[in-house]
Design a protein around this motif. Structure first.
Motif: not given
Length: 412
Positions: A218-230, A278-288
Motif C-alpha cells: 500500500i505504501v508503494f501504491i500511494m508513493l508511486w501513483f499519488k499523482s494518478c487519480g486512478v 498500466g504503468g506505461d499508460d499511467l504517465t503520471c506514475s513515478t514508478m521506475p
C-alpha cells in the motif's frame, strides 16, 4: 509317532510311515491386472500429483514457446502464409496471431485428454487410465503436432477464438479466487486443530507477516501513483476494504483474522500489480522504468512459473467446488485406475491455456490485434481485469464472513 515319546498318535487306519499331503485347490483364474503407476514419484508427492505436474509442464512449455514467437523468434511467424495473408507486415498482429494459435493447440491437447479421462470412456476404462499415466513420449509428440497444426488455419477463425479465450480466462481467474479462499480457510483450520502452542504461534507469525507485506504494498501504491487519480482511487478502496474485513473478522465470533490477512495481502498485490500493468499508460506514475531486456526475460519466466503453479494447485483442489463439506480433497486417495481422476485437472488446464493467451496479448481481443510491446500482461485492459478480480475477491470473502449470520439455517 510313538505316544510314549510325547508324540500325537495317528489313527489306526493310517500307517505311521505314510504322510498324506493335504490337497491344495488349484487357482486357475487369471491374475489381476497390474495397477497403473507412473515412474518413481517424487518424494512427498502422490502418484496422481506426479501425473498432474507432468501435464502442467506442457502448459509452461507452451507459454514459453508462445512468448518466443510473440517476440519474433527468428522472424518465423512473418513467413507463415496464414498469418501473412491476414496481418501483412504488422508485427503486433503477427505476434498475437501466433499466441492465439499456440493457445488453441494447447486447448485441443487438454480437451482431448479430458474427454479420454471422463466417464464417457467407461467401455475402455483400463486403456484410458493407462493413457493418462503412461506414454509420455507419444504425448509430447502429439503436443508438438497440435502446436503446429493451428498455423495451417486462417486467422479469421482465431479472431473468434480470441473472444472465447477471454471468456475462458475469466472463469480461470474466478477459479483462482475460489481456490485461494478454500486454501486459507483449510490452512487456518488445520493449524488450529493441531496440538501444541507452536502451531498457534505459527499462525500469529504468518498473520503479522502478511499484514506487514500488505502495508508495504500500500505504501508503494500511494508513493508511486499519488499523482494518478486512478492509482489513488484503487489504493483508497484497497485500504478501506482491508480495514473493514479485518474489523469484521474481529467482531464475528466464527471468523478468524489469519484468513483475512492472507486475503488482504493477495488483494493488495492485485492492486499493485494492476497499476504496474498500466504503468506505461499511467504517465503520471513515478514508478521506475522496467523495460530492460533482462527485466523482460525475468518477467516472462516468472509469469510462466506463476501460471504453472496456479494451474497445478487449482487442478488438485476439486474439493473446493463440491457442495459436500466432508468431501476429501487429498489427492493421495485418488486412484489412477479409475476414470474421472484427472478430468477436473484437464478442465483447469484447458482454461489455463486460454488464460496464457490473455497474458501474452494483454487481453487484446478486438481485431486487428494491437499487441502490447515486449512486456507480459501489460496495458490498460490488463489493469482493469486485475482490479476487477480484486473486487470479486473482496466481495466473495466478505460473503463468507457474513453468510453464517445471514443464512442461519445452513451449516458452514
Amino acid at each position: 509317532m510313538d505316544p510314549e515319546k510325547g508324540g500325537v498318535p495317528l489313527p489306526s487306519s493310517v500307517p505311521s510311515n505314510v504322510v498324506t499331503p493335504v490337497p491344495q485347490p488349484s487357482d486357475t483364474s487369471s491374475p489381476p491386472p497390474a495397477p497403473i503407476t507412473p515412474a518413481a514419484p517424487a518424494i512427498g508427492l502422490s502418484e496422481a500429483s506426479v501425473v498432474r505436474l507432468r501435464f502442467v509442464f506442457y502448459i509452461v512449455v507452451g507459454f514459453l514457446v508462445a512468448w518466443l514467437l510473440r517476440n519474433g523468434l527468428f522472424g518465423a511467424v512473418s513467413h507463415i502464409p496464414s498469418v501473412q495473408d491476414t496481418c501483412g507486415d504488422n508485427f503486433d498482429c503477427q505476434s498475437a496471431a501466433a499466441v492465439y494459435r499456440i493457445s488453441f493447440g494447447m486447448l485441443l491437447f487438454f480437451i482431448l485428454f479430458g474427454v479420454l479421462s471422463s466417464p464417457l470412456m467407461t467401455c475402455m476404462a483400463e486403456m484410458m487410465c493407462a493413457i493418462q499415466a503412461r506414454f509420455w513420449l507419444l504425448k509430447t509428440l502429439l503436443f508438438a503436432v497440435l502446436l503446429v497444426l493451428p498455423f495451417l488455419w486462417t486467422s479469421r477463425f482465431f479472431q473468434g477464438y480470441a473472444w472465447v479465450a477471454a471468456i475462458g480466462s475469466g472463469f480461470f481467474l474466478l477459479l483462482q479466487i475460489i481456490i485461494l479462499l478454500d486454501f486459507v480457510y483449510t490452512w487456518n483450520d488445520s493449524w488450529i486443530k493441531k496440538e501444541g502452542k507452536y502451531w498457534q504461534w505459527g499462525l500469529l507469525g504468518f498473520l503479522t507477516l502478511f499484514y506487514c507485506a500488505a502495508i508495504v504494498l500500500i505504501v508503494f501504491i500511494m508513493l508511486w501513483f499519488k499523482s494518478c487519480g486512478v492509482g489513488v482511487a484503487f489504493g483508497v478502496v484497497t485500504i478501506v476494504a482491508t480495514v473493514v474485513l479485518s474489523l469484521l473478522s474481529l467482531k464475528l465470533e466464527h471468523a478468524s483474522l489469519f484468513p483475512t490477512s492472507a486475503v488482504c495481502l493477495y488483494c493488495c498485490w492485485l492492486c499493485f500489480s494492476s497499476l504496474l500493468s498500466g504503468g506505461d499508460d499511467l504517465t503520471c506514475s513515478t514508478m521506475p522504468s522496467s523495460n530492460s531486456r533482462w527485466s523482460i526475460y525475468v518477467q516472462a519466466v516468472v509469469a510462466a512459473f506463476v501460471l504453472g503453479y496456479t494451474t497445478a494447485s487449482s487442478s488438485s483442489q476439486k474439493r473446493a467446488f463440491t457442495l459436500d463439506a466432508s468431501a476429501d480433497g487429498n489427492d493421495e486417495t485418488e486412484d489412477l485406475n479409475k476414470l474421472g481422476t484427472f478430468t477436473f485437472a484437464h478442465v483447469v488446464m484447458a482454461l489455463a491455456s486460454m488464460y496464457a493467451a490473455m497474458l501474452l496479448t494483454s487481453w487484446q481481443v478486438v481485431y486487428p490485434w494491437s499487441g502490447s510491446g515486449s512486456l507480459v500482461d501489460s496495458g490498460r485492459i490488463s489493469m482493469w481485469v486485475k482490479i476487477v478480480s480484486q473486487w470479486l475477491t473482496f466481495g466473495l470473502y466478505a460473503w463468507t464472513l457474513i453468510a453464517p449470520k445471514v443464512c442461519t439455517s445452513r451449516t458452514f
